[in-house]
Write a protein that holds these residues in place. Structure first.
Motif, PDB file in Angstrom:
ATOM      1  N   GLN A 249       3.948   2.004   0.515  1.00 16.19           N
ATOM      2  CA  GLN A 249       3.484   1.690  -0.832  1.00 16.19           C
ATOM      3  C   GLN A 249       2.344   0.676  -0.803  1.00 16.19           C
ATOM      4  O   GLN A 249       2.255  -0.144   0.113  1.00 16.19           O
ATOM      5  CB  GLN A 249       4.629   1.119  -1.678  1.00 16.19           C
ATOM      6  CG  GLN A 249       5.728   2.110  -1.988  1.00 16.19           C
ATOM      7  CD  GLN A 249       6.730   1.520  -2.971  1.00 16.19           C
ATOM      8  OE1 GLN A 249       6.403   0.708  -3.823  1.00 16.19           O
ATOM      9  NE2 GLN A 249       7.971   1.925  -2.839  1.00 16.19           N
ATOM     10  N   ASP A 250       1.484   0.766  -1.812  1.00 15.75           N
ATOM     11  CA  ASP A 250       0.485  -0.267  -1.999  1.00 15.75           C
ATOM     12  C   ASP A 250       1.190  -1.596  -2.248  1.00 15.75           C
ATOM     13  O   ASP A 250       2.317  -1.641  -2.755  1.00 15.75           O
ATOM     14  CB  ASP A 250      -0.414   0.039  -3.202  1.00 15.75           C
ATOM     15  CG  ASP A 250      -1.266   1.283  -3.010  1.00 15.75           C
ATOM     16  OD1 ASP A 250      -1.279   1.831  -1.889  1.00 15.75           O
ATOM     17  OD2 ASP A 250      -1.891   1.712  -3.995  1.00 15.75           O
ATOM     18  N   ALA A 251       0.526  -2.666  -1.903  1.00 11.08           N
ATOM     19  CA  ALA A 251       1.056  -4.002  -2.157  1.00 11.08           C
ATOM     20  C   ALA A 251       0.017  -4.821  -2.904  1.00 11.08           C
ATOM     21  O   ALA A 251      -1.169  -4.460  -2.942  1.00 11.08           O
ATOM     22  CB  ALA A 251       1.433  -4.692  -0.850  1.00 11.08           C
ATOM     23  N   PHE A 252       0.454  -5.912  -3.482  1.00  7.87           N
ATOM     24  CA  PHE A 252      -0.438  -6.833  -4.175  1.00  7.87           C
ATOM     25  C   PHE A 252      -0.395  -8.190  -3.485  1.00  7.87           C
ATOM     26  O   PHE A 252       0.668  -8.650  -3.076  1.00  7.87           O
ATOM     27  CB  PHE A 252      -0.027  -7.014  -5.647  1.00  7.87           C
ATOM     28  CG  PHE A 252      -0.069  -5.754  -6.457  1.00  7.87           C
ATOM     29  CD1 PHE A 252      -1.123  -4.867  -6.345  1.00  7.87           C
ATOM     30  CD2 PHE A 252       0.962  -5.458  -7.338  1.00  7.87           C
ATOM     31  CE1 PHE A 252      -1.153  -3.698  -7.095  1.00  7.87           C
ATOM     32  CE2 PHE A 252       0.943  -4.302  -8.097  1.00  7.87           C
ATOM     33  CZ  PHE A 252      -0.125  -3.414  -7.973  1.00  7.87           C
ATOM     34  N   TRP A 253      -1.562  -8.813  -3.374  1.00  9.77           N
ATOM     35  CA  TRP A 253      -1.616 -10.185  -2.861  1.00  9.77           C
ATOM     36  C   TRP A 253      -2.287 -11.040  -3.926  1.00  9.77           C
ATOM     37  O   TRP A 253      -3.436 -10.805  -4.303  1.00  9.77           O
ATOM     38  CB  TRP A 253      -2.402 -10.258  -1.560  1.00  9.77           C
ATOM     39  CG  TRP A 253      -1.994 -11.422  -0.693  1.00  9.77           C
ATOM     40  CD1 TRP A 253      -1.422 -12.587  -1.103  1.00  9.77           C
ATOM     41  CD2 TRP A 253      -2.102 -11.515   0.734  1.00  9.77           C
ATOM     42  NE1 TRP A 253      -1.167 -13.415  -0.043  1.00  9.77           N
ATOM     43  CE2 TRP A 253      -1.573 -12.785   1.093  1.00  9.77           C
ATOM     44  CE3 TRP A 253      -2.602 -10.673   1.726  1.00  9.77           C
ATOM     45  CZ2 TRP A 253      -1.537 -13.224   2.426  1.00  9.77           C
ATOM     46  CZ3 TRP A 253      -2.563 -11.105   3.033  1.00  9.77           C
ATOM     47  CH2 TRP A 253      -2.037 -12.363   3.389  1.00  9.77           C
ATOM     48  N   GLN A 254      -1.577 -12.019  -4.415  1.00  8.60           N
ATOM     49  CA  GLN A 254      -2.102 -12.853  -5.494  1.00  8.60           C
ATOM     50  C   GLN A 254      -3.362 -13.593  -5.066  1.00  8.60           C
ATOM     51  O   GLN A 254      -3.456 -14.091  -3.942  1.00  8.60           O
ATOM     52  CB  GLN A 254      -1.052 -13.871  -5.948  1.00  8.60           C
ATOM     53  CG  GLN A 254       0.030 -13.312  -6.829  1.00  8.60           C
ATOM     54  CD  GLN A 254       0.973 -14.390  -7.323  1.00  8.60           C
ATOM     55  OE1 GLN A 254       0.568 -15.522  -7.558  1.00  8.60           O
ATOM     56  NE2 GLN A 254       2.237 -14.040  -7.487  1.00  8.60           N
ATOM     57  N   LEU A 255      -4.316 -13.677  -5.997  1.00  5.39           N
ATOM     58  CA  LEU A 255      -5.569 -14.389  -5.788  1.00  5.39           C
ATOM     59  C   LEU A 255      -5.616 -15.616  -6.695  1.00  5.39           C
ATOM     60  O   LEU A 255      -4.926 -15.678  -7.714  1.00  5.39           O
ATOM     61  CB  LEU A 255      -6.752 -13.478  -6.102  1.00  5.39           C
ATOM     62  CG  LEU A 255      -6.818 -12.147  -5.354  1.00  5.39           C
ATOM     63  CD1 LEU A 255      -7.953 -11.287  -5.906  1.00  5.39           C
ATOM     64  CD2 LEU A 255      -7.005 -12.383  -3.859  1.00  5.39           C
ATOM     65  N   LEU A 269       2.743 -12.250  -1.435  1.00  2.60           N
ATOM     66  CA  LEU A 269       2.508 -10.854  -1.101  1.00  2.60           C
ATOM     67  C   LEU A 269       3.623 -10.043  -1.740  1.00  2.60           C
ATOM     68  O   LEU A 269       4.793 -10.188  -1.383  1.00  2.60           O
ATOM     69  CB  LEU A 269       2.506 -10.673   0.417  1.00  2.60           C
ATOM     70  CG  LEU A 269       2.231  -9.269   0.961  1.00  2.60           C
ATOM     71  CD1 LEU A 269       0.841  -8.796   0.589  1.00  2.60           C
ATOM     72  CD2 LEU A 269       2.419  -9.251   2.474  1.00  2.60           C
ATOM     73  N   ALA A 270       3.289  -9.202  -2.719  1.00  8.23           N
ATOM     74  CA  ALA A 270       4.295  -8.439  -3.458  1.00  8.23           C
ATOM     75  C   ALA A 270       4.409  -7.032  -2.895  1.00  8.23           C
ATOM     76  O   ALA A 270       3.450  -6.257  -2.909  1.00  8.23           O
ATOM     77  CB  ALA A 270       3.934  -8.383  -4.942  1.00  8.23           C
ATOM     78  N   SER A 271       5.592  -6.703  -2.390  1.00  2.00           N
ATOM     79  CA  SER A 271       5.839  -5.380  -1.831  1.00  2.00           C
ATOM     80  C   SER A 271       7.300  -5.023  -2.099  1.00  2.00           C
ATOM     81  O   SER A 271       7.917  -5.567  -3.004  1.00  2.00           O
ATOM     82  CB  SER A 271       5.497  -5.371  -0.331  1.00  2.00           C
ATOM     83  OG  SER A 271       5.626  -4.075   0.211  1.00  2.00           O
ATOM     84  N   ASN A 272       7.856  -4.120  -1.307  1.00  2.00           N
ATOM     85  CA  ASN A 272       9.228  -3.663  -1.535  1.00  2.00           C
ATOM     86  C   ASN A 272      10.093  -3.901  -0.300  1.00  2.00           C
ATOM     87  O   ASN A 272       9.587  -4.157   0.792  1.00  2.00           O
ATOM     88  CB  ASN A 272       9.224  -2.175  -1.903  1.00  2.00           C
ATOM     89  CG  ASN A 272       8.711  -1.316  -0.771  1.00  2.00           C
ATOM     90  OD1 ASN A 272       9.456  -0.914   0.119  1.00  2.00           O
ATOM     91  ND2 ASN A 272       7.405  -1.039  -0.760  1.00  2.00           N
TER      92      ASN A 272
END
Length: 376
Positions: A249-255, A269-272
């Motif tokens: 899955q795609d993940a998000f990294w806060q900026l 780092l937001a993932s599953n």
């Protein structure tokens, strides 16, 4: 009239408070209050990435985890189920021989749910340091940080090394605190310019002498790696780890902000749950993935070895625990985000949740080993 006088006093106090915050340049507090307190939280929370700018790490080479022949055939005891409820778990997974043996979700979360990993991200940043060394962007753990961040300040700015940052021995002027609104850790979470903030925080003590946990050390490491590789940390993670390890899955990294776009490399780092286990598998297998050497095995070995005799619980980006005469290495994050690996058992345990309790690491390790023993 008394009501009006009371309202006037409250208004006066609010104006004074606003003036105090604005005058001392604590304006990040306003965002902290809006994101945390106004959403019913007293600190950062699992789904807070939705309130920030994020970089996306694309998953283009998904490699599904195989399911164990005994997948979900083993049940947790009622005592352990009650503990998950008390500690507000949202995911609990056990991987045996690189296969999913047990997979449970709670509170409406599922396989596809993204949640903030908090300081689990620190292990990823150290892994990127290993990759940058392997690819020649960084000369080694002993390379000076000042080579990449010439604006670094403090009496010992010219001495601190990349390895000092990775092993939490940076000597920074930093107080690690997650619940006070006026604090450098909180400021780093909400500031719109992490680079400017970090360059203003001095290296005040001699680095490399002792372990002292500081999120700012990993933030500096992330900024230095971005300079060394001449690309964003998210892009380097996508190329170096996300694609080769087959994250699904795609993940998000806060900026920090849309303008500056510095990753919060100390966290966020937001993932599953399934994908969080992949880095643990890579380290368990000495840096190899499907026959490819992603990280140098000597770097992995050093990462999983305490640097300081006085701090046997930490190496380079990873924590260590002993439980039931078995050694484990861990990735850990705020509110009890855990990826626990028992190499001798070929076992990986992932627990994600809203709350951490004093005894939770031992309890989650016991759960994983109990599932392992029932299978065997």
């Amino acid at each position: 009239m008394k009501i009006l006088n009371g309202l006037s006093k409250i208004l006066f106090v609010l104006i004074c408070l606003y003036s105090f915050i604005y005058h001392l340049d604590y304006t990040y507090v306003f965002k902290a209050i809006r994101v945390s307190y106004f959403t019913g939280h007293s600190t950062a929370f699992l789904e807070d990435y939705a309130f920030f700018e994020n970089a996306t790490i694309k998953a283009t080479n998904g490699q599904p985890w195989p399911l164990h022949e005994a997948y979900n055939a083993i049940e947790l005891s009622q005592e352990h189920l009650d503990f998950h409820k008390e500690s507000k778990s949202i995911a609990f997974l056990v991987f045996k021989n690189d296969q999913i043996l047990l997979e449970q979700y709670y509170d409406g979360f599922s396989t596809n749910s993204k949640t903030n990993s908090f300081s689990v991200a620190k292990s990823y940043v150290v892994a990127l340091l290993g990759k940058a060394i392997k690819e020649g962007y960084v000369n080694g753990l002993d390379q000076k940080v000042i080579d990449f961040l010439p604006e670094l300040s403090g009496d010992y700015a010219h001495q601190v090394t990349m390895g000092d940052l990775a092993s939490m021995s940076a000597g920074m002027q930093w107080q690690e605190e997650y619940y006070l609104p006026i604090n450098v850790t909180t400021e780093s979470y909400f500031t719109p310019d992490l680079y400017q903030l970090m360059m203003a925080i001095p290296i005040q003590d001699e680095p490399g002498q002792a372990y002292h946990y500081q999120s700012g050390a990993t933030q500096l490491l992330g900024l230095a790696l971005a300079k060394a590789t001449k690309r964003s940390l998210s892009d380097y993670l996508q190329q170096s780890i996300w694609h080769p390890l087959g994250y699904q899955q795609d993940a998000f990294w806060q900026l920090d902000s849309k303008k500056h776009r510095n990753e919060k490399s100390f966290c966020c780092l937001a993932s599953n749950a399934r994908d969080f286990a992949r880095l643990a598998k890579l380290y368990k297998n000495h840096g190899r993935w499907n026959g490819q050497q992603i990280l140098d095995s000597t770097f992995v070995s050093r990462s999983l070895t305490p640097r300081f005799e006085e701090a046997p619980h930490y190496g380079y980006g990873f924590w260590f625990e002993e439980f039931e005469n078995k050694s484990a290495f861990l990735m850990k994050g705020h509110l009890g985000q855990y990826v626990i690996t028992f190499p001798s058992e070929d076992l990986i345990i992932v627990r994600l949740g809203h709350k951490e309790l004093s005894e939770d690491i031992e309890t989650f390790m016991a759960m994983g080993l109990e599932v392992n023993s029932q299978y065997e």
